[in-house]
Each structure stands twice: as structure tokens, then as C-alpha cells.
Design a protein around this motif. Structure first.
Motif, PDB file in Angstrom:
ATOM      1  N   LEU A 264      -4.103  50.592  29.480  1.00 47.94           N
ATOM      2  CA  LEU A 264      -4.153  49.432  30.365  1.00 47.94           C
ATOM      3  C   LEU A 264      -5.592  49.023  30.656  1.00 47.94           C
ATOM      4  O   LEU A 264      -5.912  47.831  30.750  1.00 47.94           O
ATOM      5  CB  LEU A 264      -3.417  49.746  31.668  1.00 47.94           C
ATOM      6  N   PHE A 265      -6.473  50.008  30.806  1.00 47.80           N
ATOM      7  CA  PHE A 265      -7.883  49.696  31.035  1.00 47.80           C
ATOM      8  C   PHE A 265      -8.454  48.880  29.873  1.00 47.80           C
ATOM      9  O   PHE A 265      -9.178  47.896  30.076  1.00 47.80           O
ATOM     10  CB  PHE A 265      -8.688  50.994  31.199  1.00 47.80           C
ATOM     11  N   VAL A 266      -8.129  49.287  28.661  1.00 43.23           N
ATOM     12  CA  VAL A 266      -8.647  48.574  27.489  1.00 43.23           C
ATOM     13  C   VAL A 266      -8.125  47.145  27.458  1.00 43.23           C
ATOM     14  O   VAL A 266      -8.880  46.188  27.226  1.00 43.23           O
ATOM     15  CB  VAL A 266      -8.260  49.327  26.199  1.00 43.23           C
ATOM     16  N   VAL A 267      -6.816  46.982  27.708  1.00 43.05           N
ATOM     17  CA  VAL A 267      -6.213  45.644  27.653  1.00 43.05           C
ATOM     18  C   VAL A 267      -6.861  44.714  28.667  1.00 43.05           C
ATOM     19  O   VAL A 267      -7.287  43.598  28.336  1.00 43.05           O
ATOM     20  CB  VAL A 267      -4.695  45.735  27.882  1.00 43.05           C
ATOM     21  N   PHE A 268      -6.961  45.158  29.914  1.00 34.77           N
ATOM     22  CA  PHE A 268      -7.504  44.281  30.951  1.00 34.77           C
ATOM     23  C   PHE A 268      -9.010  44.082  30.803  1.00 34.77           C
ATOM     24  O   PHE A 268      -9.538  43.035  31.186  1.00 34.77           O
ATOM     25  CB  PHE A 268      -7.173  44.834  32.332  1.00 34.77           C
ATOM     26  N   SER A 269      -9.693  45.056  30.261  1.00 35.60           N
ATOM     27  CA  SER A 269     -11.130  44.892  30.045  1.00 35.60           C
ATOM     28  C   SER A 269     -11.417  43.871  28.955  1.00 35.60           C
ATOM     29  O   SER A 269     -12.455  43.200  28.976  1.00 35.60           O
ATOM     30  CB  SER A 269     -11.760  46.240  29.671  1.00 35.60           C
ATOM     31  N   PRO A 272     -11.393  39.169  29.597  1.00 32.08           N
ATOM     32  CA  PRO A 272     -12.491  38.192  29.713  1.00 32.08           C
ATOM     33  C   PRO A 272     -13.223  37.958  28.397  1.00 32.08           C
ATOM     34  O   PRO A 272     -13.840  36.907  28.208  1.00 32.08           O
ATOM     35  CB  PRO A 272     -13.426  38.841  30.751  1.00 32.08           C
ATOM     36  N   ILE A 273     -13.162  38.932  27.490  1.00 27.31           N
ATOM     37  CA  ILE A 273     -13.906  38.816  26.235  1.00 27.31           C
ATOM     38  C   ILE A 273     -13.085  38.123  25.163  1.00 27.31           C
ATOM     39  O   ILE A 273     -13.539  37.175  24.514  1.00 27.31           O
ATOM     40  CB  ILE A 273     -14.331  40.222  25.739  1.00 27.31           C
ATOM     41  N   VAL A 274     -11.856  38.575  24.976  1.00 25.83           N
ATOM     42  CA  VAL A 274     -11.016  38.071  23.886  1.00 25.83           C
ATOM     43  C   VAL A 274     -10.133  36.923  24.345  1.00 25.83           C
ATOM     44  O   VAL A 274      -9.917  35.953  23.620  1.00 25.83           O
ATOM     45  CB  VAL A 274     -10.158  39.213  23.305  1.00 25.83           C
ATOM     46  N   GLY A 275      -9.591  37.028  25.581  1.00 27.64           N
ATOM     47  CA  GLY A 275      -8.722  35.973  26.094  1.00 27.64           C
ATOM     48  C   GLY A 275      -7.458  35.832  25.268  1.00 27.64           C
ATOM     49  O   GLY A 275      -6.743  36.798  25.017  1.00 27.64           O
ATOM     50  N   LEU A 345     -13.288  28.908  39.193  1.00 30.62           N
ATOM     51  CA  LEU A 345     -13.728  30.296  39.099  1.00 30.62           C
ATOM     52  C   LEU A 345     -13.163  30.934  37.829  1.00 30.62           C
ATOM     53  O   LEU A 345     -12.095  30.551  37.352  1.00 30.62           O
ATOM     54  CB  LEU A 345     -13.273  31.075  40.330  1.00 30.62           C
ATOM     55  N   PRO A 346     -13.858  31.924  37.268  1.00 33.34           N
ATOM     56  CA  PRO A 346     -13.412  32.537  35.999  1.00 33.34           C
ATOM     57  C   PRO A 346     -12.142  33.369  36.195  1.00 33.34           C
ATOM     58  O   PRO A 346     -12.202  34.529  36.623  1.00 33.34           O
ATOM     59  CB  PRO A 346     -14.604  33.409  35.593  1.00 33.34           C
ATOM     60  N   LEU A 347     -10.993  32.795  35.871  1.00 35.06           N
ATOM     61  CA  LEU A 347      -9.712  33.470  36.078  1.00 35.06           C
ATOM     62  C   LEU A 347      -9.590  34.772  35.284  1.00 35.06           C
ATOM     63  O   LEU A 347      -9.097  35.774  35.827  1.00 35.06           O
ATOM     64  CB  LEU A 347      -8.563  32.521  35.731  1.00 35.06           C
ATOM     65  N   PRO A 348     -10.013  34.830  34.003  1.00 32.68           N
ATOM     66  CA  PRO A 348      -9.904  36.108  33.280  1.00 32.68           C
ATOM     67  C   PRO A 348     -10.644  37.249  33.966  1.00 32.68           C
ATOM     68  O   PRO A 348     -10.145  38.372  34.029  1.00 32.68           O
ATOM     69  CB  PRO A 348     -10.511  35.790  31.912  1.00 32.68           C
ATOM     70  N   VAL A 349     -11.826  36.953  34.505  1.00 32.16           N
ATOM     71  CA  VAL A 349     -12.593  37.998  35.196  1.00 32.16           C
ATOM     72  C   VAL A 349     -11.883  38.414  36.480  1.00 32.16           C
ATOM     73  O   VAL A 349     -11.809  39.607  36.814  1.00 32.16           O
ATOM     74  CB  VAL A 349     -14.019  37.501  35.501  1.00 32.16           C
ATOM     75  N   LEU A 350     -11.342  37.446  37.217  1.00 32.80           N
ATOM     76  CA  LEU A 350     -10.626  37.763  38.453  1.00 32.80           C
ATOM     77  C   LEU A 350      -9.411  38.645  38.183  1.00 32.80           C
ATOM     78  O   LEU A 350      -9.165  39.630  38.886  1.00 32.80           O
ATOM     79  CB  LEU A 350     -10.192  36.467  39.145  1.00 32.80           C
TER      80      LEU A 350
END
Length: 470
Positions: A264-269, A272-275, A345-350
Motif C-alpha cells: 500500500l505504501f508503494v501504491v500511494f507513494s 503523485p508521480i505516476v497518476g 491544490l495538488p489532489l494526488p499529493v493530498l
């Protein structure tokens, strides 16, 4: 075939049909109540459904723990099934989305509690049977989803009718595994194991709610909205069932959580990069992890209720209410993030921050508690803890029974019966296990009372547990 096994088969069929019908009818009702039909809807239907579920669980828990009122299982089942049928056929055409959600939330939660109680009280191996029921329901939902049958309102009603009949037959059976239970209390061995596991489930539900509600209508919607829910749930259910079937005891969801957390950490991390580059893979991984942990938690909960002699009516609202509360918080948080994203605001980062930090905090909390528990158990006698295998647990219980037998002069048969009583078996089940009459079993139990100087089952159990570490 033993009565507990026959009851277990009835449970698997009835519970599996109920969950499959509930999932199919849920999609139909949500489609009638609002435009959003993703696997988490952001409209009033979903909020009303989740909030009403939390309130029902709170009410049932208060009644079960604060009053002597006995949970009317048959009456509750008939009422809840009738409300669910009306919610699928009638209410969506005449009521508002809020009304549809409230009726569904109340009836579905009452049925979930009733089926949980039936599993603990009426089957001889609750973890196996509840896992089989959930596996059957996910398989049926996958079949129904592949043929587009959830849009047919009559089909869930037929499944509900059959499920209701099986539940009433289950409650009418004699010779069931009746287990005395007490409410779950704080600062006990059971609570120290249960609440970390519940917290793991809640944080996974919270993440599901946040991610998908925030993504609806945004640039992230293809990432979380393009998931084949039925097949993802089926694969996760098969994986979880394999763990339960191959293990000697129901596994603790905390262990599963620590295994899936890096994924899960990998997916959510990567969001913001891959979207959108992740496609439906990210959503599938997230939903699959949640589904697997939820099934393991169900098996773990009924096992805990059996071994620790907990009242299932009081325990079930904690399980379902905690999950519903986490989903409600996720819906609110996800909606707030969606509003912030619409303002630039940057939704992927949020989404990444709000999801990753709770996961990490819960992991830190549960791993520290488990480490502390191991430190306390050093040189504390036979260690019967959450990491012990089924053989180790049985060996510790048998050793304790042998110690009591030697101290109080119990016969070999009385020692064997003491072991089974300590494992939560009723006199009827013990008589079936040992091929003796129920009257003979009760005679042995009374002699155990007399020789140990105890005058109740609970007093004997307290004596037994005095030599077992938590």
C-alpha cells in the motif's frame, strides 16, 4: 454428520446468499438513489447508509452490555429481511436517497449482527464456516456482476428469501453449540488482541473511503474508478480463505496488515508521480488488500468469541460499527480533499499524505504493542499468545489440564473434559467428541466442581486460566 457441522453448512449457504444479495441489491439501490455508482458513492445515499449503520451498532452494543435484554434473533431477522426487500423494490421509487440509505444501513447491519451471532452460537468451527460463507458470497457476486444481473431487482429478493428461510431453519435446529458469553472488557487478554486488529481493519477502510471519494470527478477517477470489484474481491477472498484453511487457527489480521502495508505504501507513494499511469492496478491492489484483511478479521473475531467465551451480540457491533465508522470518516475526509483539489491544490499529493500517514501510525502502534506483549511473556509459563500455532495452544491447554488433574486428583476422563470446557465447548459438543451421553458429561463436570472446590463454570475457568499466560 455432527449437528454443529450441519448447522455450519446451513450457515454457509444462508450467509453467502445474504451477502451476495446485499451486494447486488446495494448497487441497484444506489443506482436508483443517485448518479454515482462507483464502489464508494459520494452522494447522500452513502452517507446516510454509513451513519445509520454506526448508530445501529452503537444501540445494539449499549443494549447488550448495559441491560439484561436478550437479543431477539428471529424477530430481528424477519424485520431486517423485510426492510431490505422493501429497500430494493419499493423505497427507491418513492423515497429520497437519504431514506434509501437509512433503511439499507439499518437492515443490513441488523442482519450482519444476527448472522455473526448465528455463526458463533450454532456452528462447531466458526472461523472456517464464516470464511466459507464470505468466499461463497464473493463468488456469487462475481458471477452476477459478469452477467449484469445486479440490475435485476427481483434476483436479490429471491436470494434474500432463500437466505431468510435458511437462517430461520438454523435457529430452529436443536443440539446446537450453545456457548455462554460475556461482554468484551478493557484491559483483558481478549481486548489487547482484538482492538489492534480492529484498528488495522479500520485504517484500511478509511483509506478506501478517502481515496475513492476524493478521486470521483477528478483526474484520479480512472485510477480508482476503473476497478473490476467483483473479480478483485474474489481473488482476495480465495487468498484469505487459503490462509484460514491452511492454518491451525484463525490468523491475526495484524500480521496480514504488516505484510500488505509495504504494498500500500508503494501504491500511494506512486500516485503523485505516476497518476493515471497506474491505471486500475492501484485501486485493485488497495481493494484486494482490504478484502483479504476483512475476511481474516471476520474469522479472527468469531474465533476470539469462541475461545474467550465472549458474548457475540456485544462483540459484533464493535466489529461492524468500527468498520462503518472508519468508512464514514473516510467519506468525510475524501469529500473535503475533493473540494480542496477543485480549488487548485495538488489532489494526488493530498490523497497520498492522508492515506500513508495513518497507515504508518497504526503499523507503529500495533508493532510496539506486540513487542511489549512478548517482553511481558518471558518466563511466564506456557505462552498462549497470538503468535502460537494451533498445536502449541492445544499443548499449553492440555498441560494446564494435566497440572490441575494432578493437583486436585481428577481422573483421566475428568481431565479430558476439563480441557474441552476450557476450550469453550458445551456439554453436548463434549459428549459428541468423546462418544458419551450428555448426562455423563454433566456428571463429570459436577465432579470437577466438587474436587476443585469451585461452584460455577466461570470459577473453574478462572482456575484454569490462572496457569496460562496471555
Amino acid at each position: 454428520m455432527k449437528q454443529g457441522t450441519r448447522s455450519g453448512i446451513l450457515f454457509v449457504l444462508g450467509y453467502g446468499l445474504y451477502k451476495a444479495a446485499g451486494g447486488s441489491g446495494y448497487l441497484s439501490a444506489m443506482g436508483m438513489a443517485g448518479d454515482n455508482t462507483g464502489f464508494v458513492s459520494v452522494d447522500a445515499f452513502m452517507f446516510a447508509n454509513t451513519a445509520s449503520s454506526v448508530l445501529v451498532c452503537l444501540l445494539v452494543a449499549l443494549v447488550a452490555t448495559r441491560t439484561s435484554f436478550r437479543f431477539p434473533k428471529r424477530a430481528v431477522a424477519v424485520f431486517a429481511y423485510a426492510c431490505l426487500v422493501l429497500d430494493f423494490l419499493v423505497v427507491p421509487r418513492f423515497g429520497s436517497p437519504v431514506v434509501v440509505g437509512i433503511v439499507y444501513g439499518v437492515s443490513a447491519m441488523l442482519l450482519s449482527v444476527t448472522w455473526f451471532v448465528a455463526c458463533v452460537e450454532r456452528t462447531d468451527d466458526p472461523p472456517i464456516f464464516i470464511t466459507c460463507g464470505l468466499l461463497l458470497s464473493t463468488a456469487l457476486q462475481a458471477v452476477l456482476g459478469s452477467y449484469g444481473l445486479p440490475d435485476l431487482a427481483f434476483l436479490p429478493v429471491v436470494l434474500l428469501a432463500v437466505s431468510a428461510a435458511l437462517l430461520l431453519v438454523l435457529f430452529a435446529t436443536t443440539g446446537t453449540v450453545a456457548r455462554e458469553g460475556v461482554p468484551l472488557k478493557l484491559r483483558t487478554r481478549a481486548s489487547s488482541v482484538f482492538f489492534p486488529a480492529l484498528l488495522c481493519l479500520m485504517v484500511c477502510v478509511f483509506v478506501v473511503g478517502v481515496s475513492n471519494v476524493a478521486a470521483l470527478g477528478s483526474s484520479l477517477e480512472p485510477l480508482f474508478g476503473g476497478v473490476n470489484m467483483q473479480m478483485t474481491n474474489l481473488v482476495a477472498a480465495i487468498a484469505a480463505a487459503t490462509i484460514v484453511f491452511c492454518g491451525a487457527a484463525a490468523p491475526n489480521p495484524v500480521k496480514a496488515y504488516t505484510c500488505v502495508l509495504p504494498v500500500l505504501f508503494v501504491v500511494f507513494s506512486l500516485i503523485p508521480i505516476v497518476g493515471e499511469g497506474l491505471g486500475p492496478v492501484g485501486g485493485s491492489v488497495m481493494v484486494g488488500c482490504y478484502q483479504a484483511i476483512a475476511i481474516l478479521f471476520a474469522a479472527f473475531s468469531v474465533k476470539l468469541a469462541t475461545v474467550e467465551r465472549l458474548d457475540p451480540v456485544a462483540l459484533a457491533p464493535l466489529c461492524f460499527g468500527g468498520s462503518s465508522l472508519a468508512l464514514l470518516l473516510g467519506l468525510v475526509t475524501g469529500t473535503a480533499l475533493g473540494m480542496l483539489g477543485s480549488k487548485g491544490l495538488p489532489l494526488p499529493v493530498l490523497v497520498m499524505l492522508v492515506s500513508v500517514y495513518p497507515l504508518g501510525l497504526v503499523l507503529f502502534f500495533v508493532t510496539r504493542r506486540r513487542k511489549g506483549a512478548h517482553d511481558v511473556q518471558v518466563d511466564a509459563g506456557p505462552a498462549v499468545n497470538e503468535d502460537a500455532s494451533g498445536e502449541e495452544v492445544e499443548a499449553a491447554f492440555r498441560k494446564r489440564a494435566a497440572d490441575i488433574a494432578q493437583e486436585y486428583g481428577l481422573t483421566q476422563r475428568e481431565e479430558e473434559i476439563l480441557f474441552w470446557v476450557a476450550r469453550g465447548r458445551s456439554a453436548r459438543v463434549i459428549s459428541e467428541e468423546l462418544f458419551i451421553s450428555e448426562n455423563t458429561t454433566w456428571s463429570h463436570i459436577k465432579r470437577i466442581y466438587s474436587k476443585t472446590g469451585k461452584h460455577s463454570k466461570q470459577a473453574v475457568l478462572d482456575l484454569f486460566e490462572g496457569g496460562l499466560s496471555s
